[in-house]
Scaffold this active site. Sequence first.
Site, PDB file in Angstrom:
ATOM      1  CG  ASP A  83      -1.841  -1.267   1.125  1.00  0.00           C
ATOM      2  OD1 ASP A  83      -2.837  -1.204   0.394  1.00  0.00           O
ATOM      3  OD2 ASP A  83      -1.515  -2.281   1.747  1.00  0.00           O
ATOM      4  CB  THR A  84       3.220   2.464  -1.798  1.00  0.00           C
ATOM      5  OG1 THR A  84       3.744   1.736  -0.683  1.00  0.00           O
ATOM      6  CG2 THR A  84       4.195   3.571  -2.154  1.00  0.00           C
ATOM      7  CB  ILE A  85       0.434   7.038  -3.773  1.00  0.00           C
ATOM      8  CG1 ILE A  85       1.086   8.136  -2.908  1.00  0.00           C
ATOM      9  CG2 ILE A  85      -0.904   6.629  -3.222  1.00  0.00           C
ATOM     10  CD1 ILE A  85       1.898   9.147  -3.657  1.00  0.00           C
TER      11      ILE A  85
END
Length: 526
Positions: A347-349
């Site tokens: 979970d990362t942008i």
Amino acid sequence: MRSFQTPGRSPVYAGTAAIATSHPLATQTGLEVLKNGGNAVDAALASVAVLCVVEPHMTGIGGDCFALYLPKGAKAPVALNGSGRAPAAATAEALRSLGLDEIPLSSPHAVTVPGSIAAWHKLKDDFGTKDFGELFEPAILLAENGYPVYPRVASDWADEAERLAADEGSSQLMMVDGATPAAGTMHRQPRLAGTLRRIAAEGRDGFYQGEVAEDIVSHLRKLGGLHTLDDFAEADAEYVTPIRTAYRGVDIWECPPNGQGICALMILNQLAGWDIDSLNETDRIHLMAEATKLAYRERDMWVGDPDQVEVPVERLLSDAHTESLRSEIDMAKAGPFHDPNMPVHKDTIYLSCVDKDGNAISFINSLFSGFGSAIMTPRTGVMLHNRGRSFKLVDGHSNVIAPRKRPMHTIIPAMAMKDDKALCSFGVMGGQYQSTGQATFVTNMLDRGMDVQEALDAPRTFAYEGTLEVENTVSEGARADLSARGHNVVMAKKGIGGGQAVWIDLETGVLSAGSDPRKDGCALGY
């Protein structure tokens, strides 16, 4: 060039500036900043602020950040490490005394001091042209007035329902009538809007001192955390010296440890010994799997916070070490895995931007797990990450928790240059997958001749923790051949990772930008 009879999309071409993010509202925001005279740093900061609102499971102001910024004409990017440190009272002995042998998913001990705002503030002051008040306004309005929930966001949000329901703050603001928001519905985060306004007015001190810091620290200590206001007041981001390797005549730049960018470089160094384009599908996947296993073994053995442990970067990237790793690869047989004992997180942008002057930024911001720790502060609406889960509680380990130590980090922005000129700003999300994802993107571009969108669209595989995960776009024949070579092949439940990139044509100056179809995002330019 892609087929025009099958699903897919073309790269976005632009003659002036381009930006690619994982969400349309963030990309639109960044493009508007660019059109209104902002530079790449301004656009990145405005876009990431929006992403912290509209992709709340992936990123937030309570997380960490890394960036590579390449000013026009520079011969190397500026590397910024915005990873947070453990509290001064955090030791392996202290946590073991609580009966822990690892740091739990939703524990206050998984929360290191968030580094994002310190990194954003430093970038703005040193390279930006606009203030936080202007840059944060789109995010603040979305948080106050509401934003539509996109399909991939809704799908990932639903996966975390149980964890969100277990936290009072998260259940109040991140659930609607006891359920996670459905795609196409509206959602608001008014408390986060207020916190963004405070940071816009006060800068980094609006987060690390005063009401916000007091809310975070008091809430964590109520849950048993070891954090203090001094831990927050001392937080800062740090400029570091980037590292690189040459692949097919292109310099690939990464942030140095404590990030795993060195792992991507080790994979590429190994792949350089083969003619990738001449290999069939099975051989390419097999080779990437074997190079991945070896590079991740080295990562888990050596990479930690260089302020507290020695990380032999030069040796790990040396020709001699690369040859030693290559010698362990058998193209006819799957090699063994080591036991990484690392937490799963995806979970990362990541966003990429090139502005009208040719400045480029590769920017990544993360909460680690979905919604991080799932701990939301009661008054200020800050979702706190759980990056500290990466720490070990084993004395002598390179990544053992220690006072004010930074954990080994998986989030890694990347930059490619040729002949001392910017060529591509890129990154691939997906937790542990990121090093393999970057290497896959590079070889798709430089070995297989794909354009930037094709390189992101192409089938993905990942050898980790005893299995070879493959997407359903990998052919049935290749899956059978890989199984015959000894791989434990499993089908991915969702697309593996996600990514963005902006490529610069060194002859024409035209930009081509791509955004991963595995997410909701898009690329835009003008």
